[in-house]
Each structure stands twice: as C-alpha cells, then as structure tokens.
Enzyme design. Structure first.
Site, PDB file in Angstrom:
ATOM      1  N   ASP A 117      33.052  29.363  41.083  1.00 49.69           N
ATOM      2  CA  ASP A 117      33.443  30.983  41.211  1.00 49.69           C
ATOM      3  C   ASP A 117      32.160  31.448  41.906  1.00 49.69           C
ATOM      4  OD1 ASP A 117      34.340  33.495  40.485  1.00 49.69           O
ATOM      5  OD2 ASP A 117      32.993  33.493  38.834  1.00 49.69           O
ATOM      6  N   ASP A 151      31.544  35.534  42.037  1.00 52.53           N
ATOM      7  CA  ASP A 151      30.908  36.723  41.421  1.00 52.53           C
ATOM      8  C   ASP A 151      30.474  36.266  39.866  1.00 52.53           C
ATOM      9  OD1 ASP A 151      31.099  38.610  43.664  1.00 52.53           O
ATOM     10  OD2 ASP A 151      32.996  38.474  43.509  1.00 52.53           O
TER      11      ASP A 151
HETATM   12  C1  XBP Z   1      35.707  38.452  41.471  1.00 53.82           C
HETATM   13  C2  XBP Z   1      36.132  39.781  41.483  1.00 53.82           C
HETATM   14  C3  XBP Z   1      36.097  40.765  42.618  1.00 53.82           C
HETATM   15  C4  XBP Z   1      34.798  41.417  42.448  1.00 53.82           C
HETATM   16  C5  XBP Z   1      34.799  42.265  43.665  1.00 53.82           C
HETATM   17  O1  XBP Z   1      36.123  37.489  40.489  1.00 53.82           O
HETATM   18  O2  XBP Z   1      37.081  40.079  40.529  1.00 53.82           O
HETATM   19  O3  XBP Z   1      37.191  41.443  42.518  1.00 53.82           O
HETATM   20  O4  XBP Z   1      34.601  41.928  41.638  1.00 53.82           O
HETATM   21  O5  XBP Z   1      35.136  41.626  44.898  1.00 53.82           O
HETATM   22  P1  XBP Z   1      35.879  36.153  40.277  1.00 53.82           P
HETATM   23  P2  XBP Z   1      36.110  42.524  45.867  1.00 53.82           P
HETATM   24  O6  XBP Z   1      34.463  36.285  40.048  1.00 53.82           O
HETATM   25  O7  XBP Z   1      36.654  35.625  39.293  1.00 53.82           O
HETATM   26  O8  XBP Z   1      36.135  35.404  41.753  1.00 53.82           O
HETATM   27  O9  XBP Z   1      35.945  43.962  45.978  1.00 53.82           O
HETATM   28  O10 XBP Z   1      36.026  41.558  47.273  1.00 53.82           O
HETATM   29  O11 XBP Z   1      37.494  42.171  45.153  1.00 53.82           O
HETATM   30 MG    MG Z   2      33.205  35.500  38.138  1.00 55.86          MG
END
Ligand code: XBP
Ligand code: MG
Length: 260
Positions: A11, A13
């Site tokens: 993953d 973020d």
């Molecule tokens: C990541 C997200 C993303 C980020 C922001 O989830 O939910 O929406 O918060 O990115 P994960 P964007 O860690 O489960 O992949 O603004 O590009 O959506």
């Molecule tokens: Mg995440």
C-alpha cells in the site's frame, strides 16, 4: 503445502510514508484556501474522513455534510473534481520542496526482496501522479524498475475496501493469493486484501494507531522495529532490529499452517 512468498504488495499512503497526515491533508487545506473556501480539515476531521477511500470521494462526503457547499449533485461533482486536481498539484509542490520520508524499514525491506528475487508490487487507491511524485523523490526516475506491478486508483472501478486493486495485481503477477503478502495500514486495506484471501500484515500509521484489524497475520508499529508486534518477534543479539523478509515468511507460514 507451500507457503513461501513470491511477492510483496505494498500500500502507499500511510504504509510507504506518512503521506496522509503530512501530505494530503495539508494539500487539501491549501486547495480550499486557493479556492477561497473557508473550509479546513483538522487532523481529527481528516482521520474521520479517511474511512472513505479516495480524495475526490472524501471531498464529496464533506460537501454532503456542509451547508455552504453547492446544493446540486452536478455542481458538487464539478467542484470536487477541480478541488481534487488542485489538491494533487499542491501535493506535488509540497513533496518537491520537502520530500516526505519513507517510513523506517521500508527501503531496507524493498532492497532485501530485490536481492532475494521476491517480486514487488504496489496496490494503492491513490492517484498515480501522487504515488509517482512520492516514489521518484526516493528512488529517482527509475523508481518503477523495483516494482513488477503498479495498480493505482485510476486503474480500478471500485477503491478499497473493494478488492479490485488486489485482483488486478494478482492477475498481472500471475500468482495466487497464497503466494503473496500485502502490507497495509488501514482497516479498508486489510478488508480489501482479505476479501481475496491475501495474507496481510499491518504497519500502524498515525491515523490508524488504535484501529482494530481483523484477519491480519501480523500487526505492529512499523517495519523499523521488532518490538510491539503481534505475533511477537524474537529480538536476538546480532539481529538487525527491523522486520526482515524471514519474519514475514514466518508469519505467513504460521497463518498457512492454521489454515491447513
Ligand atoms: C489512499 C487513499 C487516497 C489518498 C489520497 O488509500 O484513500 O485517497 O488519501 O489520494 P490507500 P487521492 O492507502 O488504501 O491506497 O487524492 O489520489 O485519492
Ligand atoms: Mg494506506
């Protein structure tokens, strides 16, 4: 019965880096200010909104709860689209001036996998541009050479907790769920992996420090430490003091033995 790991699926973020707290939230607030909106997401509010995957989707949720947001669905969609684009610009600017560090233990585990021919993949619901700016900052222009598959938010119809991102990663790698381990930080990420039977370990991030995780094969504070993991890790003299591939293989084997 074989339980060896052929690939690790990362993953982005919260897992590779604390991008939510130090990047996306800050950039969203800059975008609100750029648009002259008196909106501001505190740490606490952003933590609540993280239950919704996707930055644009998060904006739509905010608008559904505000009196000063456009009333019509079409106008909300348009504003969310523009705000999200601006947020991503701000995010890229932010990371260009002040790169966000990878979380401890991430780079070492990536190197270890590469040295041992364990393939690497990215399974994220963030936008591709956001992921690229983060990873380019650490590994340079050829960052993607480390990863055999990269699945992002734009590649799927449904974001986590829907498992589509993982289904696509498995298909691209031509492996079955038992061949891989996912590394996640959020309940939605764990649910997405578990929905297709992928074993998953959790490195707790700032916003999910106290969240409950059901079905993870291991949960701990980060890859840079051996303390605080469940199941526990031996802390033997001479060990490197971080989570190693052998530890992840051990957790996977334990989970595999329980299943059979
Ligand atoms: C990541 C997200 C993303 C980020 C922001 O989830 O939910 O929406 O918060 O990115 P994960 P964007 O860690 O489960 O992949 O603004 O590009 O959506
Ligand atoms: Mg995440």
């Amino acid at each position: 019965m074989t339980c060896s790991i052929k690939a690790l699926l990362w993953d982005v973020d919260g897992t590779l880096s604390e991008t939510e707290r130090d990047g996306h939230r800050v950039a969203f607030n800059q975008a609100f200010a750029d648009f002259g909106l008196p909106w501001h997401w505190t740490d606490e509010r952003y933590g609540e909104l993280l239950a919704i995957a996707g930055g644009r989707e998060r904006l739509l949720r905010e608008m559904s709860e505000r009196h000063d947001a456009p009333a019509q669905a079409g106008a909300r969609d348009a504003l969310a689209h523009r705000l999200h684009a601006r947020k991503n610009e701000r995010y890229a600017q932010l990371l260009a001036t002040r790169p966000l560090a990878l979380r401890g233990g991430v780079a070492a585990l990536v190197d270890e996998c590469l040295a041992r021919d364990v393939r690497l993949g990215i399974a994220t619901t963030t936008s591709r541009a956001n992921m690229e700016v983060l990873l380019r900052g650490h590994w340079g222009e050829d960052w993607s050479r480390r990863f055999d598959v990269v699945v992002c938010g734009e590649d799927v119809q449904s974001k986590k907790p829907d498992p589509e991102v993982f289904v696509r990663a498995l298909l691209a790698l031509r492996v079955v769920p038992g061949d891989v381990v996912a590394i996640e930080d959020s309940p939605a990420g764990v649910a997405a992996a578990r929905a297709v039977d992928i074993p998953v370990i959790v490195t707790r991030s700032a916003y999910f420090a106290h969240a409950s995780f059901h079905g993870a094969i291991a949960v701990g504070p980060g890859l840079d430490q051996r303390r605080g993991w469940e199941p526990t890790l031996e802390s033997c003299a001479g060990s490197v003091g971080r989570v190693e591939l052998a530890d992840i293989e051990g957790w996977a084997a334990l989970a595999c033995a329980h299943r059979h």
